[in-house]
Design a protein around this motif. Structure first.
Motif, mmCIF file in Angstrom:
data_model
loop_
_atom_site.group_PDB
_atom_site.id
_atom_site.type_symbol
_atom_site.label_atom_id
_atom_site.label_comp_id
_atom_site.label_asym_id
_atom_site.label_seq_id
_atom_site.Cartn_x
_atom_site.Cartn_y
_atom_site.Cartn_z
ATOM 1 N N PRO A 26 40.202 41.472 45.921
ATOM 2 C CA PRO A 26 39.601 41.258 44.593
ATOM 3 C C PRO A 26 38.944 39.896 44.439
ATOM 4 N N CYS A 27 37.887 39.864 43.653
ATOM 5 C CA CYS A 27 37.235 38.600 43.316
ATOM 6 C C CYS A 27 38.280 37.651 42.743
ATOM 7 N N SER A 28 39.115 38.173 41.830
ATOM 8 C CA SER A 28 40.180 37.377 41.217
ATOM 9 C C SER A 28 41.500 38.123 41.275
ATOM 10 N N ALA A 29 42.559 37.400 41.588
ATOM 11 C CA ALA A 29 43.908 37.948 41.416
ATOM 12 C C ALA A 29 44.187 37.913 39.917
ATOM 13 N N GLU A 30 44.347 39.092 39.319
ATOM 14 C CA GLU A 30 44.500 39.169 37.866
ATOM 15 C C GLU A 30 45.964 39.347 37.467
ATOM 16 N N THR A 31 46.596 40.331 38.053
ATOM 17 C CA THR A 31 48.019 40.593 37.818
ATOM 18 C C THR A 31 48.662 40.909 39.160
ATOM 19 N N GLU A 32 49.975 40.812 39.212
ATOM 20 C CA GLU A 32 50.672 41.123 40.455
ATOM 21 C C GLU A 32 50.448 42.577 40.848
ATOM 22 N N LEU A 51 43.015 39.902 53.944
ATOM 23 C CA LEU A 51 43.044 40.121 52.497
ATOM 24 C C LEU A 51 42.640 38.833 51.789
ATOM 25 N N ARG A 52 41.615 38.902 50.965
ATOM 26 C CA ARG A 52 41.170 37.752 50.196
ATOM 27 C C ARG A 52 41.476 37.961 48.714
ATOM 28 N N ALA A 53 41.587 36.868 47.978
ATOM 29 C CA ALA A 53 41.749 36.939 46.518
ATOM 30 C C ALA A 53 41.410 35.584 45.928
ATOM 31 N N GLY A 54 40.702 35.614 44.799
ATOM 32 C CA GLY A 54 40.389 34.369 44.108
ATOM 33 C C GLY A 54 41.588 33.924 43.280
#
Length: 383
Positions: A26-32, A51-54
């Motif tokens: 995800p572009c951003s990690a929003e919730t767990e 695995l990538r995450a902002g």
């Protein structure tokens, strides 16, 4: 001139499950829940190697979602434990580096806004001294190859040998189908300067919309870039950031399956011989083109002298329009791209004007040099 970097090859510092290298998340990690669910689905495709995450999101304007922060690193750590996928995050400060390393993040990348600021890059480089971790450097926001190279050098000078670049396109005032113009020539220039440097393409940020991602991904691989960083969200329609450029894990799997992976070279003797023959033909044509351009510029100089002696201006708008129309029409007949033809003619025309300008001002330039070199006396000073 070649760029001298002390770096290790990509396959020595990261386990690529399947070629090409795919970094996704995800572009951003929003919730767990959002991060873990996306991670499991990506791992299940068998296509993703990292695995990538902002975690920290530098936004253009305040008030927008700027990342969940450090808590997201714990979610990322859990995702790694559950899926076995190594993880990657963007860092923009020394504190980000420290927290990411403490959380066991496997790969760091430096974003486009950070690359544009040598102070920021140096701060990150100082925080990385003595650390053995892969670092990817995105191109700066603006099309400046020196800034990109400088950032890579700073990180390499800190002792990072597992070093790569990310081509994510460049900002442009001109409207186009892309969020950021690819400007492939800059990625090619970097690859030419340092052939051993791994370069990953980021079609998500180049495109700004998911529809164009397959096209850019294929072109990147055809230009021998080593992998792709594609943003993926379990439900892109509700993503908190950059919803339009993210794809679902299922869409990512389909996209990767459709990519054609071509080799940089072939050992087939018939192919090698045929390619060598075709390249010889191109070399002959290129030599002829340069020769004819030289002949053209010699005539341009004669025209410049004739114009100067007859007090005629350099630019003749009607003549320029005539050239563009006639050569443009010929280019279409020869199946040349109109934009290419126009740019080529503009380059030739610009060089012609430069040469004629020098000729027009030869006498003036000499007079200016003589005047500037003359000794200053009391008599020559204004009264």
């Amino acid at each position: 001139m070649k760029l001298s970097l002390n770096i290790q090859p990509l396959n020595s510092w990261i386990n690529i499950k399947n070629e090409p290298l795919i970094i996704s998340g995800p572009c951003s990690a929003e919730t767990e829940e959002q991060l873990l669910s996306t991670a499991h689905l990506l791992a299940a495709t068998g296509k993703v190697s990292v695995l990538r995450a902002g975690i920290w999101k530098p936004r253009t304007r305040p008030g927008e979602f700027e990342g969940i922060g450090s808590i997201g690193l714990e979610w990322l750590k859990k995702a790694k434990e559950q899926t076995g996928l190594p993880t990657a995050v963007e860092v923009a400060t020394a504190k980000h580096v420290e927290e990411a390393l403490a959380a066991g993040v496997d790969i760091l990348w430096i974003g486009a806004r950070s690359t544009a600021n040598p102070f920021t890059v140096q701060e990150i480089a100082d925080a990385l001294k003595g650390v053995d971790i892969p670092v990817l450097v995105k191109n700066p926001v603006n099309p400046d190859l020196s800034l990109w190279v400088g950032a890579l050098e700073r990180i390499n000078n800190a002792g990072i040998t597992k070093l790569g670049a990310i081509h994510r396109g460049f900002s442009s005032y001109e409207k186009s189908a892309f969020r950021n113009e690819p400007m492939w020539e800059l990625a090619i220039q970097l690859k030419t300067l340092c052939p051993e440097l791994p370069i990953i393409n980021d079609p998500s940020h180049i495109c700004g919309n998911r529809e164009l991602i397959p096209y850019i991904s294929q072109k990147a691989l055809d230009l021998d870039l080593q992998g792709l960083m594609i943003e993926s969200h379990i439900d892109p329609s509700v993503a908190w950031t950059d919803a339009k450029q993210q794809v679902s894990p299922a869409a990512l799997e389909e996209l990767v399956d459709r990519l054609s992976l071509r080799k940089a070279e072939s050992k087939n003797e018939e192919f090698v011989d045929k390619l060598a023959d075709l390249r010889k033909q191109i070399d002959k044509i290129d030599d002829l083109m340069i020769q004819k351009l030289g002949e053209r510029m010699a005539i341009v100089e004669q025209i410049g002298i004739y114009k100067r002696d007859n007090q005629v201006t350099i630019l003749q708008v009607n003549r320029w329009d005539e050239i563009m129309q006639k050569r443009g029409a010929m280019g279409k007949v020869l199946k040349l791209d109109p934009v290419f033809t126009e740019k080529f003619l503009e380059l030739v025309h610009g060089e012609s004007i430069r040469k004629q300008t020098l000729i027009m001002n030869e006498g003036k330039a000499a007079a200016n040099v003589a005047e500037a070199s003359a000794p200053v006396t009391v008599e020559t000073l204004p009264g």
